[in-house]
Design a protein around this motif. Structure first.
Motif, PDB file in Angstrom:
ATOM      1  N   ILE A   1       9.149  17.571  -2.622  1.00 49.66           N
ATOM      2  CA  ILE A   1       9.447  17.292  -1.218  1.00 49.66           C
ATOM      3  C   ILE A   1       8.648  16.076  -0.739  1.00 49.66           C
ATOM      4  CG2 ILE A   1       9.210  18.190   1.131  1.00 49.66           C
ATOM      5  CD1 ILE A   1       9.805  20.963   0.014  1.00 49.66           C
ATOM      6  N   ALA A   2       7.368  16.013  -1.143  1.00 54.44           N
ATOM      7  CA  ALA A   2       6.532  14.881  -0.728  1.00 54.44           C
ATOM      8  C   ALA A   2       7.073  13.574  -1.294  1.00 54.44           C
ATOM      9  CB  ALA A   2       5.098  15.111  -1.188  1.00 54.44           C
ATOM     10  N   ALA A   3       7.533  13.596  -2.551  1.00 51.50           N
ATOM     11  CA  ALA A   3       8.072  12.381  -3.166  1.00 51.50           C
ATOM     12  C   ALA A   3       9.333  11.923  -2.453  1.00 51.50           C
ATOM     13  CB  ALA A   3       8.356  12.626  -4.646  1.00 51.50           C
ATOM     14  N   ILE A   4      10.215  12.867  -2.127  1.00 52.50           N
ATOM     15  CA  ILE A   4      11.468  12.513  -1.451  1.00 52.50           C
ATOM     16  C   ILE A   4      11.183  11.956  -0.061  1.00 52.50           C
ATOM     17  CG2 ILE A   4      13.625  13.435  -0.518  1.00 52.50           C
ATOM     18  CD1 ILE A   4      13.548  15.489  -2.816  1.00 52.50           C
ATOM     19  N   GLU A   5      10.302  12.637   0.669  1.00 46.99           N
ATOM     20  CA  GLU A   5      10.021  12.190   2.031  1.00 46.99           C
ATOM     21  C   GLU A   5       9.275  10.856   2.034  1.00 46.99           C
ATOM     22  OE1 GLU A   5      10.350  12.371   6.116  1.00 46.99           O
ATOM     23  OE2 GLU A   5      11.314  13.542   4.523  1.00 46.99           O
ATOM     24  N   ALA A   6       8.350  10.684   1.081  1.00 47.37           N
ATOM     25  CA  ALA A   6       7.639   9.407   0.990  1.00 47.37           C
ATOM     26  C   ALA A   6       8.612   8.268   0.689  1.00 47.37           C
ATOM     27  CB  ALA A   6       6.561   9.486  -0.084  1.00 47.37           C
ATOM     28  N   ALA A   7       9.555   8.504  -0.231  1.00 45.78           N
ATOM     29  CA  ALA A   7      10.551   7.468  -0.530  1.00 45.78           C
ATOM     30  C   ALA A   7      11.437   7.209   0.680  1.00 45.78           C
ATOM     31  CB  ALA A   7      11.395   7.896  -1.730  1.00 45.78           C
ATOM     32  N   ARG A   8      11.810   8.276   1.396  1.00 41.16           N
ATOM     33  CA  ARG A   8      12.672   8.105   2.569  1.00 41.16           C
ATOM     34  C   ARG A   8      11.972   7.286   3.655  1.00 41.16           C
ATOM     35  NH1 ARG A   8      13.993  10.299   7.475  1.00 41.16           N
ATOM     36  NH2 ARG A   8      12.185  11.678   7.495  1.00 41.16           N
ATOM     37  N   GLN A   9      10.663   7.518   3.812  1.00 33.88           N
ATOM     38  CA  GLN A   9       9.923   6.839   4.870  1.00 33.88           C
ATOM     39  C   GLN A   9       9.556   5.401   4.507  1.00 33.88           C
ATOM     40  OE1 GLN A   9       9.126   7.789   7.908  1.00 33.88           O
ATOM     41  NE2 GLN A   9       9.895   9.879   7.844  1.00 33.88           N
ATOM     42  N   THR A  10       9.342   5.132   3.219  1.00 38.43           N
ATOM     43  CA  THR A  10       8.803   3.817   2.831  1.00 38.43           C
ATOM     44  C   THR A  10       9.806   2.912   2.139  1.00 38.43           C
ATOM     45  OG1 THR A  10       8.027   4.646   0.684  1.00 38.43           O
ATOM     46  CG2 THR A  10       6.509   4.801   2.556  1.00 38.43           C
ATOM     47  N   ALA A  11      10.855   3.473   1.525  1.00 37.78           N
ATOM     48  CA  ALA A  11      11.749   2.629   0.720  1.00 37.78           C
ATOM     49  C   ALA A  11      12.434   1.568   1.573  1.00 37.78           C
ATOM     50  CB  ALA A  11      12.790   3.492   0.008  1.00 37.78           C
ATOM     51  N   GLY A  12      12.784   1.929   2.816  1.00 37.60           N
ATOM     52  CA  GLY A  12      13.408   0.935   3.678  1.00 37.60           C
ATOM     53  C   GLY A  12      12.456  -0.211   3.990  1.00 37.60           C
ATOM     54  N   THR A  13      11.189   0.141   4.306  1.00 35.51           N
ATOM     55  CA  THR A  13      10.193  -0.900   4.580  1.00 35.51           C
ATOM     56  C   THR A  13       9.940  -1.754   3.341  1.00 35.51           C
ATOM     57  OG1 THR A  13       9.125   0.542   6.199  1.00 35.51           O
ATOM     58  CG2 THR A  13       7.841  -1.308   5.365  1.00 35.51           C
ATOM     59  N   ILE A  14       9.811  -1.091   2.176  1.00 38.71           N
ATOM     60  CA  ILE A  14       9.564  -1.829   0.936  1.00 38.71           C
ATOM     61  C   ILE A  14      10.737  -2.737   0.604  1.00 38.71           C
ATOM     62  CG2 ILE A  14       9.315  -1.549  -1.564  1.00 38.71           C
ATOM     63  CD1 ILE A  14       7.612   0.917  -1.015  1.00 38.71           C
TER      64      ILE A  14
ATOM     65  N   THR B   1       1.237  -3.364  -7.021  1.00 35.82           N
ATOM     66  CA  THR B   1       0.231  -2.435  -6.509  1.00 35.82           C
ATOM     67  C   THR B   1       0.317  -2.318  -4.995  1.00 35.82           C
ATOM     68  OG1 THR B   1      -1.181  -3.194  -8.321  1.00 35.82           O
ATOM     69  CG2 THR B   1      -2.210  -1.868  -6.620  1.00 35.82           C
ATOM     70  N   ASP B   2       0.663  -3.420  -4.346  1.00 36.77           N
ATOM     71  CA  ASP B   2       0.863  -3.444  -2.902  1.00 36.77           C
ATOM     72  C   ASP B   2       1.928  -2.427  -2.501  1.00 36.77           C
ATOM     73  OD1 ASP B   2       0.693  -4.500  -0.242  1.00 36.77           O
ATOM     74  OD2 ASP B   2       2.496  -5.655  -0.639  1.00 36.77           O
ATOM     75  N   TYR B   3       3.075  -2.459  -3.158  1.00 36.66           N
ATOM     76  CA  TYR B   3       4.147  -1.511  -2.855  1.00 36.66           C
ATOM     77  C   TYR B   3       3.756  -0.083  -3.242  1.00 36.66           C
ATOM     78  CZ  TYR B   3       7.128  -5.587  -2.124  1.00 36.66           C
ATOM     79  OH  TYR B   3       7.668  -6.753  -1.662  1.00 36.66           O
ATOM     80  N   GLU B   4       2.987   0.046  -4.314  1.00 36.56           N
ATOM     81  CA  GLU B   4       2.528   1.382  -4.718  1.00 36.56           C
ATOM     82  C   GLU B   4       1.660   1.999  -3.624  1.00 36.56           C
ATOM     83  OE1 GLU B   4       2.139   4.503  -7.727  1.00 36.56           O
ATOM     84  OE2 GLU B   4       3.517   2.839  -7.416  1.00 36.56           O
ATOM     85  N   MET B   5       0.824   1.175  -3.002  1.00 35.14           N
ATOM     86  CA  MET B   5      -0.024   1.668  -1.908  1.00 35.14           C
ATOM     87  C   MET B   5       0.832   2.175  -0.745  1.00 35.14           C
ATOM     88  SD  MET B   5      -3.384   1.241  -2.442  1.00 35.14           S
ATOM     89  CE  MET B   5      -4.543   0.289  -3.438  1.00 35.14           C
ATOM     90  N   PHE B   6       1.868   1.434  -0.394  1.00 36.86           N
ATOM     91  CA  PHE B   6       2.729   1.849   0.708  1.00 36.86           C
ATOM     92  C   PHE B   6       3.334   3.229   0.429  1.00 36.86           C
ATOM     93  CE2 PHE B   6       3.787  -2.870   1.683  1.00 36.86           C
ATOM     94  CZ  PHE B   6       2.514  -3.026   2.206  1.00 36.86           C
ATOM     95  N   LEU B   7       3.797   3.412  -0.811  1.00 39.22           N
ATOM     96  CA  LEU B   7       4.444   4.670  -1.166  1.00 39.22           C
ATOM     97  C   LEU B   7       3.433   5.812  -1.246  1.00 39.22           C
ATOM     98  CD1 LEU B   7       7.064   6.115  -2.072  1.00 39.22           C
ATOM     99  CD2 LEU B   7       6.504   5.442  -4.408  1.00 39.22           C
ATOM    100  N   LEU B   8       2.292   5.565  -1.889  1.00 36.44           N
ATOM    101  CA  LEU B   8       1.313   6.632  -2.081  1.00 36.44           C
ATOM    102  C   LEU B   8       0.675   7.071  -0.776  1.00 36.44           C
ATOM    103  CD1 LEU B   8      -0.498   5.564  -5.377  1.00 36.44           C
ATOM    104  CD2 LEU B   8       1.334   7.222  -5.080  1.00 36.44           C
ATOM    105  N   SER B   9       0.573   6.165   0.197  1.00 36.26           N
ATOM    106  CA  SER B   9      -0.018   6.566   1.477  1.00 36.26           C
ATOM    107  C   SER B   9       0.813   7.662   2.137  1.00 36.26           C
ATOM    108  CB  SER B   9      -0.141   5.349   2.395  1.00 36.26           C
ATOM    109  OG  SER B   9       1.136   4.814   2.702  1.00 36.26           O
TER     110      SER B   9
END
Length: 708
Positions: free
Chosen positions: A597-610, A575-583
């Protein structure tokens, strides 16, 4: 606060209890005391001595030395009962069949921490007896060994986790100060938690493994939250914002995400309070404390450090001047998300099938409470216990004791009840014993045809409990303890899972305003958890992939308390990682109005941090797997596997694919829930940075190169 916490919590390891994984209700505890005081029976023999002599121990000098040894044991003030074969009736099962080994069954009074210390002292004394080969075993001694090994594992984990975490952060940030800051926050969280654990020991018993869990979880989450905050600050600075603007955006977005994430992990670990064993409930108290400290420490230390450093912080925290045409951050993750959103079924079906295949062994999982098989192979306590198992009939050593109510002697009902018990399927022998006191109590000693720890013996106990009895009957013994503990845990499991799912649903709804998002998050988190549980069965129960266990053997079962702990911890982390992505998803959906587009950009911005956060958490958790204790290995490997699956399969691939499948329906909620969210949910802040990269649709043979 850090200095005071370090001084106050320095000796916390000496105040923790080794047990707490066994459930006994008030009636069972009272029955154990009655059997010890009125019948002089060690029905709860938590310390066992093996006496061996090649020439025999039934008579002669060895027998005399054995009786002298028993006298020394009985003289100890904490020993209430000591049963030995030399004063028992002829044919005592406490002699081995060849007459070369004898057992002494001892009950040590006091709390589990006191009895473990007493057992260690007694073991040191009796094993030095001249003229005899003496070994020591029993539950109290196993608990003491678990405590000592857990402390060794904690030291080893600290020596490994801190430098490895720093190396991972250095690779992630490419800045010495930026890498040191999360480590400093982690040390603050762990040190403060030690002081809180010390305070908890003044109020409730705290299990020894709470120390290992809180240090691993506290350090990992503190680094995790600091990583999110620093990454967002660096992203805003790279987008052209000055320091104050970047801190403002970081506080409104990343800090809010950290607080919601901490609440989600706390909600998952609150479920541990449903289980009536203090080892799990104390873990809940400890974990809730360390999560709160990790979140608050991360926000305060990171924001205040950046503010205090001022202009120097830009040179120390930022990686330097960017090149004229910077490569988009997270480009590889963005391409992967673009592929997953363009062909969601093509990616989802094989990955879900793979995870289901990994989860399949969990269907035949076997659960039982921890015993000496959780100790390392070279343990003297384990060797003595295995000698007892091979040389003695454990059905006779650990029978089922059925304590009848007072006044049952003399009317023939006790004899009739014993005769009915003897006719029960699975019973080899049933005899009535009468106390000499005025209460007139009877106890029926039942020997089962199967081993005390087997499922068949548990089924026999259920049939015995179904018999018509002369009054309330209390079952005591190893079989009863195992059955009672498993029943208590399994009975509370649906309530705990329901609470965990409901609280997570509420938090995710408040965070997103969607009904479908929380349901999807629960389903994917459950899938990843079940896959890791299946791997645990393969390794620890079936004995496959033994190289992962190092110097210990597969115990052949799963400890239910460890499985429950893994489920609660890893569900919270998912759930912690889900919060990072959904934010980030919500921000970019408000900006673009396009779910893909939102899904791709959210993954691009957060996947590295996650992914870096997962690498750090996996590193910390795997340090537990270096322990010689199978319990810690099970917890470390199971949790690390769950984090690995969640961070590298579910978040970057399955979540974007699911988002693309449902499209705008992802944000659906009934009108009344939408109005509720508008009233009490957080306000959204779309990103204002010019760094948004929108990949074009991916169709073979085209690539996923982005366009600004």
């Amino acid at each position: 606060m850090l200095v005071v916490s370090a001084a106050f919590g320095a000796d916390v390891s000496h105040r923790l209890s080794a047990g707490g994984y066994q459930y006994r209700d008030t009636a069972t505890r009272r029955a154990v005391d009655v059997l010890a005081s009125e019948f002089q029976l060690p029905a709860d023999a938590n310390f066992v001595v093996t006496v061996h002599e090649r020439s025999g121990v039934r008579s002669g000098p060895a027998a005399g030395a054995g009786q002298a040894l028993v006298a020394r044991i009985r003289a100890h003030p904490e020993v209430t009962v000591a049963a030995d074969p030399w004063t028992s009736p002829p044919g005592s099962p406490l002699f081995s069949a060849d007459g070369r080994t004898a057992l002494v069954l001892v009950h040590i009074s006091g709390s589990e921490r006191v009895s473990a210390a007493t057992a260690r002292n007694l073991a040191d004394q009796v094993t030095r007896t001249e003229g005899l080969h003496v070994g020591a075993a029993g539950r109290a001694l196993v608990q003491g060994e678990l405590t000592r090994d857990a402390q060794d594992a904690l030291l080893r984990a600290e020596l490994l986790a801190v430098p490895l975490t720093f190396l991972a952060l250095l690779l992630a940030f490419r800045s010495l100060t930026a890498a040191l800051l999360p480590v400093a926050v982690g040390m603050v969280a762990v040190t403060t938690t030690l002081a809180l654990l010390r305070l908890l020991t003044l109020v409730v018993p705290v299990g020894v493994f709470a120390l290992n869990l809180t240090t691993a979880l506290g350090f990992g989450l503190a680094v995790d939250y600091s990583l999110v905050l620093i990454t967002r600050y660096r992203s805003e600075r790279a987008a052209g914002h000055d320091r104050n603007q970047a801190l403002d955006v970081t506080a409104r977005t990343a800090a809010r995400t950290v607080i919601y994430s901490a609440l989600a992990v706390c909600a998952a670990l609150l479920a541990l309070l449903f289980f009536p064993v203090y080892a799990l409930s104390s873990l809940a108290y400890a974990a809730l404390s360390v999560i709160a400290i990790a979140a608050v420490s991360a926000v305060i230390v990171v924001v205040c450090t950046i503010t205090l450093l001022g202009r120097r912080g830009d040179r120390l925290l930022l990686p330097g001047e960017p090149p004229p045409r910077p490569r988009p951050r997270g480009e590889g993750w963005g391409r992967l998300a673009a592929l997953a959103t363009d062909r969601p079924w093509l990616w989802s079906i094989p990955l879900v099938t793979l995870l289901c295949a990994l989860a399949a062994p969990f269907a035949h999982a076997t659960f039982t409470t921890s015993d000496e098989r959780m100790l390392r192979d070279t343990s003297a306590v384990r060797a003595a216990t295995e000698q007892m198992r091979t040389r003695f009939d454990l059905r006779q050593i650990d029978p089922v004791w059925l304590l009848l109510p007072p006044g049952s002697a003399g009317d023939g009902k006790a004899v009739a009840y014993a005769q009915a018990a003897a006719r029960t399927r699975g019973v080899a022998q049933a005899t009535v014993l009468t106390a000499s006191g005025p209460a007139g109590r009877n106890v029926v000693r039942v020997v089962t045809t199967d081993a005390p720890s087997s499922d068949e013996a548990a089924a026999t106990l259920a049939r015995l409990r179904a018999l018509t009895s002369p009054g309330p009957v209390t079952a005591v013994g190893g079989t009863a303890d195992r059955v009672n503990t498993l029943a208590a845990l399994s009975g509370q499991l649906p309530w705990a899972l329901g609470f965990m799912a409901a609280s997570t649903f509420v938090l995710l709804f408040l965070f997103t305003g969607s009904v479908l998002m929380p349901v999807k998050a629960l389903a994917l988190a459950g899938l990843g958890l079940t896959a890791s549980m299946g791997v645990l069965v393969t390794v620890f129960q079936d004995g496959n992939a033994a190289f992962l266990l190092g110097d210990v053997s597969a115990p052949g079962y799963l400890d239910p308390s460890v499985v429950i702990l893994i489920i609660c911890v890893c569900f919270g982390l998912a759930t912690d990682y889900e919060m990072f992505l959904l934010s980030r998803l919500r921000e970019y959906y408000l900006l673009t109005g396009d779910m893909r587009i939102a899904a791709i950009e959210a993954a691009r911005q957060t996947a590295g941090t996650i992914s870096w956060s997962a690498v750090i958490l996996i590193t910390v958790l795997l340090t537990l797997a270096t322990s010689a204790l199978t319990t810690l290995k099970m917890a470390g490997i199971g949790s690390a596997l769950s984090v690995l699956v969640d961070a590298f399969v579910i978040r970057p691939i399955l979540v974007p694919a699911a988002l693309a499948l449902f499209g705008p329906a992802n944000w659906w909620a009934p009108p009344w829930m939408r109005r509720l969210h508008d009233r009490i949910g957080p306000r959204e802040h779309p990103p204002t940075s010019p760094g948004l990269t929108i990949p074009a649709p991916v169709h073979p043979p085209a690539t996923a190169d982005g366009i600004s």
